[in-house]
Design a protein around this motif. Structure first.
Motif, PDB file in Angstrom:
ATOM      1  N   SER A  61      40.260  38.748  44.773  1.00 22.50           N
ATOM      2  CA  SER A  61      40.585  37.644  43.872  1.00 22.50           C
ATOM      3  C   SER A  61      41.538  36.653  44.539  1.00 22.50           C
ATOM      4  O   SER A  61      42.600  37.037  45.043  1.00 22.50           O
ATOM      5  CB  SER A  61      41.216  38.196  42.585  1.00 22.50           C
ATOM      6  N   LEU A  62      41.145  35.374  44.517  1.00 22.26           N
ATOM      7  CA  LEU A  62      42.031  34.346  45.047  1.00 22.26           C
ATOM      8  C   LEU A  62      43.233  34.136  44.144  1.00 22.26           C
ATOM      9  O   LEU A  62      44.322  33.813  44.607  1.00 22.26           O
ATOM     10  CB  LEU A  62      41.261  33.029  45.223  1.00 22.26           C
ATOM     11  N   LEU A  63      43.041  34.327  42.854  1.00 23.18           N
ATOM     12  CA  LEU A  63      44.162  34.230  41.918  1.00 23.18           C
ATOM     13  C   LEU A  63      45.182  35.312  42.221  1.00 23.18           C
ATOM     14  O   LEU A  63      46.391  35.070  42.189  1.00 23.18           O
ATOM     15  CB  LEU A  63      43.672  34.345  40.479  1.00 23.18           C
ATOM     16  N   GLY A  64      44.689  36.504  42.538  1.00 25.24           N
ATOM     17  CA  GLY A  64      45.593  37.575  42.941  1.00 25.24           C
ATOM     18  C   GLY A  64      46.339  37.234  44.210  1.00 25.24           C
ATOM     19  O   GLY A  64      47.511  37.583  44.372  1.00 25.24           O
ATOM     20  N   GLY A  65      45.667  36.512  45.115  1.00 24.17           N
ATOM     21  CA  GLY A  65      46.328  36.072  46.335  1.00 24.17           C
ATOM     22  C   GLY A  65      47.437  35.079  46.051  1.00 24.17           C
ATOM     23  O   GLY A  65      48.492  35.115  46.677  1.00 24.17           O
ATOM     24  N   LEU A  66      47.195  34.204  45.072  1.00 23.20           N
ATOM     25  CA  LEU A  66      48.224  33.231  44.695  1.00 23.20           C
ATOM     26  C   LEU A  66      49.431  33.934  44.084  1.00 23.20           C
ATOM     27  O   LEU A  66      50.583  33.592  44.387  1.00 23.20           O
ATOM     28  CB  LEU A  66      47.635  32.229  43.710  1.00 23.20           C
ATOM     29  N   VAL A  67      49.164  34.944  43.247  1.00 18.42           N
ATOM     30  CA  VAL A  67      50.254  35.722  42.659  1.00 18.42           C
ATOM     31  C   VAL A  67      51.030  36.452  43.750  1.00 18.42           C
ATOM     32  O   VAL A  67      52.267  36.494  43.748  1.00 18.42           O
ATOM     33  CB  VAL A  67      49.714  36.709  41.617  1.00 18.42           C
ATOM     34  N   LEU A  87      46.691  31.424  54.859  1.00 18.70           N
ATOM     35  CA  LEU A  87      46.425  32.708  55.487  1.00 18.70           C
ATOM     36  C   LEU A  87      46.183  33.803  54.450  1.00 18.70           C
ATOM     37  O   LEU A  87      45.287  34.641  54.610  1.00 18.70           O
ATOM     38  CB  LEU A  87      47.592  33.094  56.398  1.00 18.70           C
ATOM     39  N   ILE A  88      46.983  33.791  53.379  1.00 16.47           N
ATOM     40  CA  ILE A  88      46.804  34.802  52.336  1.00 16.47           C
ATOM     41  C   ILE A  88      45.480  34.609  51.619  1.00 16.47           C
ATOM     42  O   ILE A  88      44.711  35.573  51.416  1.00 16.47           O
ATOM     43  CB  ILE A  88      47.982  34.759  51.348  1.00 16.47           C
ATOM     44  N   LEU A  89      45.185  33.377  51.238  1.00 15.24           N
ATOM     45  CA  LEU A  89      43.940  33.128  50.507  1.00 15.24           C
ATOM     46  C   LEU A  89      42.718  33.366  51.393  1.00 15.24           C
ATOM     47  O   LEU A  89      41.703  33.885  50.923  1.00 15.24           O
ATOM     48  CB  LEU A  89      43.929  31.693  49.976  1.00 15.24           C
ATOM     49  N   TYR A  90      42.795  33.014  52.661  1.00 17.27           N
ATOM     50  CA  TYR A  90      41.664  33.242  53.566  1.00 17.27           C
ATOM     51  C   TYR A  90      41.396  34.734  53.737  1.00 17.27           C
ATOM     52  O   TYR A  90      40.238  35.177  53.739  1.00 17.27           O
ATOM     53  CB  TYR A  90      41.943  32.600  54.917  1.00 17.27           C
TER      54      TYR A  90
END
Length: 223
Positions: free
Chosen positions: A44-50, A33-36
């Motif tokens: 940034s998807l990396l920012g979403g992972l963080v 949900l966050i990455l989508y």
């Protein structure tokens, strides 16, 4: 020497397996949900992972899922031995209990998630705390905890609090409203954090008390 599985141990193993699957499922849904959401706004998807790993709930549920997975894994390793130590598993039990209680008291009324977000929230805040506490009660050997373990357990929430304040200072984004320095100011944030720490210690004392009581009954389980 191979110890034959009994019906009771087989049933416990199935229950632990279900709990582990549910734990990883909740985390996977929340990450998706966050990455989508980040992808739809070209962030940034990396920012979403963080961002995903910046929530105490996510970190603690990850620890819970790791312990349950280690319980199912027969291959010996340093990581497995460490996570399955009673004082480590018990400290994680305290943390996941805090997740459930804090969410119910401080956050549940602030929003009303629907769909997949509702499912992720239920799994991480309600289902997994109950399942892991049941696992702790039934599967973790009892009678070894001491008051000094609380000093080790509080390192985790204190370290997280320091990280959350540092990240919030840099990005002006705080994972939880009760530690939002920009809106509340540092004095109120430290009061809120102090209240949560007191709650953490109270739950830790309860866990140690239950550990000693069950240990005295001689019902602790040997691995």
């Amino acid at each position: 020497m191979v110890i034959p599985s009994t019906p009771g141990s087989a049933a416990r193993r199935r229950c632990v397996a279900v709990a582990a699957v549910l734990g990883w499922t909740g985390l996977t849904i929340q990450l998706y949900l966050i990455l989508y959401l980040r992808w739809t706004v070209a962030a940034s998807l990396l920012g979403g992972l963080v961002s995903f790993f910046s929530f105490f709930t996510v970190l603690t549920n990850t620890l819970v899922a790791v312990v349950l997975t280690c319980e199912l894994t027969s291959r010996e390793s340093a990581a497995r031995r460490w996570f399955l130590q009673p004082w480590v598993s018990s400290g994680i039990a305290v943390s996941i209990a805090v997740v459930g209680v804090a969410y119910s008291l401080l956050l549940r009324h602030l929003w009303h998630p629907e769909g997949w977000q509702w499912l992720a929230d239920e799994l991480m805040h309600d289902v997994m705390p109950l399942l892991f506490l049941a696992y702790w009660w039934c599967c973790v050997p009892k009678g070894t905890l001491r008051l000094r373990h609380i000093a080790l357990w509080v390192i985790y929430p204190l370290g997280y609090f320091g990280y959350a304040l540092w990240r919030g200072h840099l990005l002006a984004v705080y994972p939880y409203p009760f530690i939002d320095v920009d809106k509340l100011g540092y004095p109120q944030v430290f009061i809120n954090a102090g209240g949560l720490l007191v709650g953490f210690v109270v739950i830790a004392l309860l866990v140690i008390g239950l550990d000693r009581w069950k240990g005295r009954l001689g019902t602790g389980l040997d691995r």
